[in-house]
Design a protein around this motif. Structure first.
Motif, PDB file in Angstrom:
ATOM      1  N   THR A 227      -8.086   3.280   1.874  1.00  0.00           N
ATOM      2  CA  THR A 227      -7.370   4.526   2.183  1.00  0.00           C
ATOM      3  C   THR A 227      -6.673   4.390   3.538  1.00  0.00           C
ATOM      4  N   GLY A 228      -5.575   5.119   3.677  1.00  0.00           N
ATOM      5  CA  GLY A 228      -4.796   5.010   4.912  1.00  0.00           C
ATOM      6  C   GLY A 228      -4.190   3.624   5.049  1.00  0.00           C
ATOM      7  N   ALA A 229      -3.734   3.067   3.917  1.00  0.00           N
ATOM      8  CA  ALA A 229      -3.287   1.660   3.912  1.00  0.00           C
ATOM      9  C   ALA A 229      -1.767   1.513   4.016  1.00  0.00           C
ATOM     10  N   ALA A 230      -1.070   2.604   4.270  1.00  0.00           N
ATOM     11  CA  ALA A 230       0.395   2.515   4.374  1.00  0.00           C
ATOM     12  C   ALA A 230       0.839   1.907   5.701  1.00  0.00           C
ATOM     13  N   GLN A 231      -0.058   1.861   6.669  1.00  0.00           N
ATOM     14  CA  GLN A 231       0.310   1.292   7.974  1.00  0.00           C
ATOM     15  C   GLN A 231      -0.970   0.939   8.745  1.00  0.00           C
ATOM     16  N   GLY A 232      -0.764   0.332   9.906  1.00  0.00           N
ATOM     17  CA  GLY A 232      -1.869   0.114  10.845  1.00  0.00           C
ATOM     18  C   GLY A 232      -2.993  -0.759  10.306  1.00  0.00           C
ATOM     19  N   ILE A 233      -4.208  -0.387  10.646  1.00  0.00           N
ATOM     20  CA  ILE A 233      -5.378  -1.188  10.276  1.00  0.00           C
ATOM     21  C   ILE A 233      -5.531  -1.260   8.754  1.00  0.00           C
ATOM     22  N   GLY A 234      -5.345  -0.129   8.086  1.00  0.00           N
ATOM     23  CA  GLY A 234      -5.488  -0.104   6.622  1.00  0.00           C
ATOM     24  C   GLY A 234      -4.510  -1.050   5.947  1.00  0.00           C
ATOM     25  N   ARG A 235      -3.277  -1.083   6.434  1.00  0.00           N
ATOM     26  CA  ARG A 235      -2.270  -1.998   5.864  1.00  0.00           C
ATOM     27  C   ARG A 235      -2.743  -3.454   6.025  1.00  0.00           C
ATOM     28  N   ALA A 236      -3.211  -3.781   7.228  1.00  0.00           N
ATOM     29  CA  ALA A 236      -3.659  -5.161   7.474  1.00  0.00           C
ATOM     30  C   ALA A 236      -4.855  -5.514   6.583  1.00  0.00           C
ATOM     31  N   VAL A 237      -5.744  -4.557   6.375  1.00  0.00           N
ATOM     32  CA  VAL A 237      -6.918  -4.794   5.514  1.00  0.00           C
ATOM     33  C   VAL A 237      -6.458  -5.009   4.069  1.00  0.00           C
ATOM     34  N   ALA A 238      -5.560  -4.137   3.596  1.00  0.00           N
ATOM     35  CA  ALA A 238      -5.064  -4.256   2.215  1.00  0.00           C
ATOM     36  C   ALA A 238      -4.406  -5.623   2.011  1.00  0.00           C
ATOM     37  N   GLU A 239      -3.596  -6.043   2.975  1.00  0.00           N
ATOM     38  CA  GLU A 239      -2.887  -7.325   2.841  1.00  0.00           C
ATOM     39  C   GLU A 239      -3.862  -8.502   2.840  1.00  0.00           C
ATOM     40  N   LEU A 240      -4.860  -8.437   3.710  1.00  0.00           N
ATOM     41  CA  LEU A 240      -5.815  -9.558   3.767  1.00  0.00           C
ATOM     42  C   LEU A 240      -6.729  -9.574   2.532  1.00  0.00           C
ATOM     43  N   TYR A 241      -7.129  -8.393   2.071  1.00  0.00           N
ATOM     44  CA  TYR A 241      -7.922  -8.330   0.837  1.00  0.00           C
ATOM     45  C   TYR A 241      -7.147  -8.996  -0.304  1.00  0.00           C
ATOM     46  N   ALA A 242      -5.860  -8.681  -0.396  1.00  0.00           N
ATOM     47  CA  ALA A 242      -5.046  -9.259  -1.481  1.00  0.00           C
ATOM     48  C   ALA A 242      -4.979 -10.780  -1.331  1.00  0.00           C
ATOM     49  N   LYS A 243      -4.825 -11.255  -0.100  1.00  0.00           N
ATOM     50  CA  LYS A 243      -4.796 -12.717   0.131  1.00  0.00           C
ATOM     51  C   LYS A 243      -6.108 -13.363  -0.292  1.00  0.00           C
ATOM     52  N   GLU A 244      -7.193 -12.597  -0.172  1.00  0.00           N
ATOM     53  CA  GLU A 244      -8.520 -13.115  -0.555  1.00  0.00           C
ATOM     54  C   GLU A 244      -8.781 -12.911  -2.047  1.00  0.00           C
ATOM     55  N   GLY A 245      -7.750 -12.486  -2.782  1.00  0.00           N
ATOM     56  CA  GLY A 245      -7.858 -12.437  -4.240  1.00  0.00           C
ATOM     57  C   GLY A 245      -8.189 -11.086  -4.836  1.00  0.00           C
ATOM     58  N   ALA A 246      -8.339 -10.050  -3.984  1.00  0.00           N
ATOM     59  CA  ALA A 246      -8.682  -8.721  -4.516  1.00  0.00           C
ATOM     60  C   ALA A 246      -7.464  -8.060  -5.153  1.00  0.00           C
ATOM     61  N   ARG A 247      -7.731  -7.154  -6.078  1.00  0.00           N
ATOM     62  CA  ARG A 247      -6.699  -6.274  -6.616  1.00  0.00           C
ATOM     63  C   ARG A 247      -6.818  -4.972  -5.826  1.00  0.00           C
TER      64      ARG A 247
END
Ligand SMILES: NC(=O)c1ccc[n+]([C@@H]2O[C@H](COP(=O)([O-])OP(=O)(O)OC[C@H]3O[C@@H](n4cnc5c(N)ncnc54)[C@H](O)[C@@H]3O)[C@@H](O)[C@H]2O)c1
Length: 248
Positions: free
Chosen positions: A11-31
């Motif tokens: 949640t809160g993934a449109a910018q800031g920390i949440g965005r960075a978490v979403a991007e790294l999760y995806a790099k680690e193979g998460a949907r």
């Protein structure tokens, strides 16, 4: 890949920390479900992840609205299947000295951080209990421990989140659901005013690391708390703040 095929809600993934978490999760193979109240910005983050070869969907949702959260959780489940990882990260500030704070300022901050986290907890926990697996991570703050002048609403919310983390960790441990928190400090829109206000110019020099962090430096801790390596850890708070917690 440490999160291969895991379904993650940030949640809160449109910018800031949440965005960075979403991007790294995806790099680690998460949907990844990029959940945010900002539709366009959330879509941009999800599209960026897809362009880089990851899997992400933008889900517009005001976390303080229980019906919207339930609808968003159902959309994620339809798209990807049951949710493995929940990151309760959406946040706002409404600063004012306590003797001037309005009811609206107080309620807005509590609604996003506390009610929003509670809504998402309840939206994911039934499936996690049934499947006997799950990771839940809250973004708290050093403000929970130290307080912060002009932020009694935010301090109450972030302290409250830690109470939720510890209670959920105790209740859900028997189902192999691990609940932890990160207390970050990073250069985001939320901290822009403080970082650029000359009255706080010295604050960064008091940090042992003497600089601000980028959100990308915070995100790996969220991966750690979501992956197998932290499998014997629950009810904890990890400070990722350049050592700021020691010196305040
Ligand atoms: N940046 C820091 O130094 C710092 C320090 C301690 C804690 N935090 C916490 O980290 C989290 C992320 O903050 P950030 O610094 O990236 O700030 P940010 O302002 O860049 O991002 C916050 C995000 O939350 C979203 N959001 C706000 N209200 C929402 C709602 N009702 N429903 C859904 N989404 C909503 C915003 O649209 C935004 O995308 C917050 O919980 C914040 O309190 C940040």
């Amino acid at each position: 890949m440490r999160l291969k095929d895991r379904v993650a809600v940030v949640t809160g993934a449109a910018q800031g920390i949440g965005r960075a978490v979403a991007e790294l999760y995806a790099k680690e193979g998460a949907r990844v479900a990029v959940v945010d109240v900002q539709a366009e910005a959330a879509e941009k983050v999800a599209a960026g992840i897809r362009e880089s070869g990851g899997d992400a969907v933008a889900v517009v949702c005001d976390v303080s609205d229980r019906a919207a959260v339930n609808e968003a959780a159902a959309t994620v489940k339809e798209t990807y299947g049951p949710i493995d990882i929940l990151v309760n990260n959406a946040g706002v500030t409404r600063p004012a000295m306590l003797h001037k704070m309005t009811e609206e300022q107080w309620e807005t901050v509590l609604a996003v951080h506390l009610h929003g986290s509670f809504h998402w907890l309840q939206a994911v926990v039934h499936d996690m209990i049934e499947r006997e697996t799950g990771r839940i991570i809250f973004t708290s703050s050093s403000t929970a421990q130290n307080g912060s002048i002009g932020q009694i609403n935010y301090a109450a919310a972030k302290s409250g989140m830690l109470g939720m983390v510890r209670t959920a960790a105790r209740e859900l441990g028997r189902y192999n659901i691990l609940v932890n928190a990160v207390a970050p400090a990073a250069a985001t829109e939320m901290t822009l005013k403080v970082r650029t206000d000359p009255r706080f110019a010295d604050a960064v020099k008091r940090l042992p690391l003497r600089r601000h962090a980028e959100p990308e430096e915070i995100a790996p801790t969220f991966v750690y708390l979501a992956c197998a390596e932290s499998g014997y850890m629950t009810g904890q708070v990890l400070s990722v703040d350049g050592g700021g917690m020691m010196v305040r």
